[in-house]
Design a protein around this motif. Structure first.
Motif, short mmCIF file in Angstrom:
data_model
loop_
_atom_site.label_atom_id
_atom_site.label_comp_id
_atom_site.label_asym_id
_atom_site.label_seq_id
_atom_site.Cartn_x
_atom_site.Cartn_y
_atom_site.Cartn_z
N TYR A 15 -124.59 -0.36 61.74
CA TYR A 15 -123.65 -1.47 61.61
C TYR A 15 -122.35 -0.98 60.97
N LEU A 16 -122.49 -0.19 59.91
CA LEU A 16 -121.32 0.31 59.18
C LEU A 16 -120.45 1.19 60.07
N ALA A 17 -121.08 2.04 60.87
CA ALA A 17 -120.33 2.93 61.77
C ALA A 17 -119.57 2.13 62.82
N ILE A 18 -120.23 1.11 63.40
CA ILE A 18 -119.59 0.28 64.43
C ILE A 18 -118.42 -0.50 63.83
N LEU A 19 -118.64 -1.11 62.68
CA LEU A 19 -117.60 -1.92 62.05
C LEU A 19 -116.44 -1.05 61.56
N THR A 20 -116.73 0.17 61.09
CA THR A 20 -115.66 1.07 60.66
C THR A 20 -114.80 1.47 61.85
N THR A 21 -115.44 1.75 62.97
CA THR A 21 -114.70 2.10 64.19
C THR A 21 -113.81 0.94 64.62
N LEU A 22 -114.37 -0.28 64.61
CA LEU A 22 -113.59 -1.47 64.97
C LEU A 22 -112.43 -1.66 64.01
N LEU A 23 -112.69 -1.45 62.73
CA LEU A 23 -111.66 -1.61 61.71
C LEU A 23 -110.50 -0.63 61.94
N VAL A 24 -110.84 0.62 62.20
CA VAL A 24 -109.82 1.65 62.42
C VAL A 24 -108.98 1.32 63.65
N VAL A 25 -109.65 0.93 64.73
CA VAL A 25 -108.94 0.59 65.97
C VAL A 25 -108.00 -0.59 65.75
N LEU A 26 -108.49 -1.65 65.10
CA LEU A 26 -107.65 -2.83 64.85
C LEU A 26 -106.51 -2.51 63.91
N ASN A 27 -106.77 -1.64 62.94
CA ASN A 27 -105.70 -1.24 62.02
C ASN A 27 -104.61 -0.50 62.77
N LEU A 28 -105.01 0.38 63.67
CA LEU A 28 -104.03 1.12 64.47
C LEU A 28 -103.24 0.18 65.37
N LEU A 29 -103.94 -0.75 66.02
CA LEU A 29 -103.27 -1.70 66.90
C LEU A 29 -102.30 -2.58 66.12
N SER A 30 -102.72 -3.05 64.94
CA SER A 30 -101.89 -3.95 64.14
C SER A 30 -100.70 -3.25 63.53
N THR A 31 -100.93 -2.05 62.98
CA THR A 31 -99.89 -1.40 62.19
C THR A 31 -99.04 -0.43 63.00
#
Length: 202
Positions: A15-31
């Motif tokens: 779960y942590l690996a999947i959510l971290t990947t999603l977090l990084v992708v969304l952070n890149l898209l947002s910022t």
């Protein structure tokens, strides 16, 4: 020690690996690509982490998000954070990391306290807690850098509090809160399905 071992099981690590990947992708898209200007899309995986992994999940994902936000500022990707970093590097680091980390922890706490009474309500309140706490601590952190914020506020021709609450937070906060509340039912359903079916038989 036993609690740490219990948390670091196969299911939680996945779960942590999947959510971290999603977090990084969304952070890149947002910022980086500014898909939605200044709106923190990473709050969604942090809320999910808080619901699925509790306070520790919210803490880990919040800290990762905060460090990424700070690094984007250091390297000049985010102009606002970069300006604050050049003026107050330590306070900027603390504001970036503490606000979202505490928000993730409190989101997990709210969910854990209420889930046995009403999981649906617990999901909504935890989803609201994260953006509210994140924004509140951002404003408090920014006020510790009042001299730098006042320069930006003067440039806009407004007072410091107006600049922080209306211009910096304002619409962005309402969007973040709205998005989290809108996806709360989906998050609730996802958590229920995963709790019932994921890693079945293990």
């Amino acid at each position: 020690m036993e609690k740490s071992t219990k948390f670091l099981n196969t299911k939680n690590l996945v779960y942590l690996a999947i959510l971290t990947t999603l977090l990084v992708v969304l952070n890149l898209l947002s910022t980086v690509f500014k898909v939605i200007t200044n709106v923190n899309l990473t709050l969604i995986p942090i809320v999910l982490g808080a619901l699925m992994l509790g306070m520790r999940g919210g803490l880990i994902l919040g800290l990762i998000s905060g460090v990424m936000t700070f690094l984007f500022g250091v390297f000049g990707v985010d102009a606002f954070t970069y300006f604050l970093f050049t003026q107050h590097p330590i306070l900027t680091f603390l504001t970036c990391t503490v606000k979202i980390t505490v928000a993730g922890v409190l989101g997990g706490l709210v969910y854990n306290l209420l889930k046995n009474k009403n999981k649906y309500v617990a999901t909504f309140l935890a989803s609201a807690t994260v953006p509210v706490v994140n924004t509140a601590i951002f404003i408090l952190g920014a006020l510790t850098m009042h001299d730098s914020i006042s320069v930006l506020a003067d440039g806009e021709g407004v007072g410091v509090m107006y600049f922080l609450i209306i211009i910096c937070a304002g619409v962005n906060f309402l969007i973040e809160l709205g998005v989290n509340l809108l996806v709360a039912p989906a998050i609730h359903a996802t958590v229920n399905v995963l709790e019932k079916n994921a890693f079945k038989g293990r």
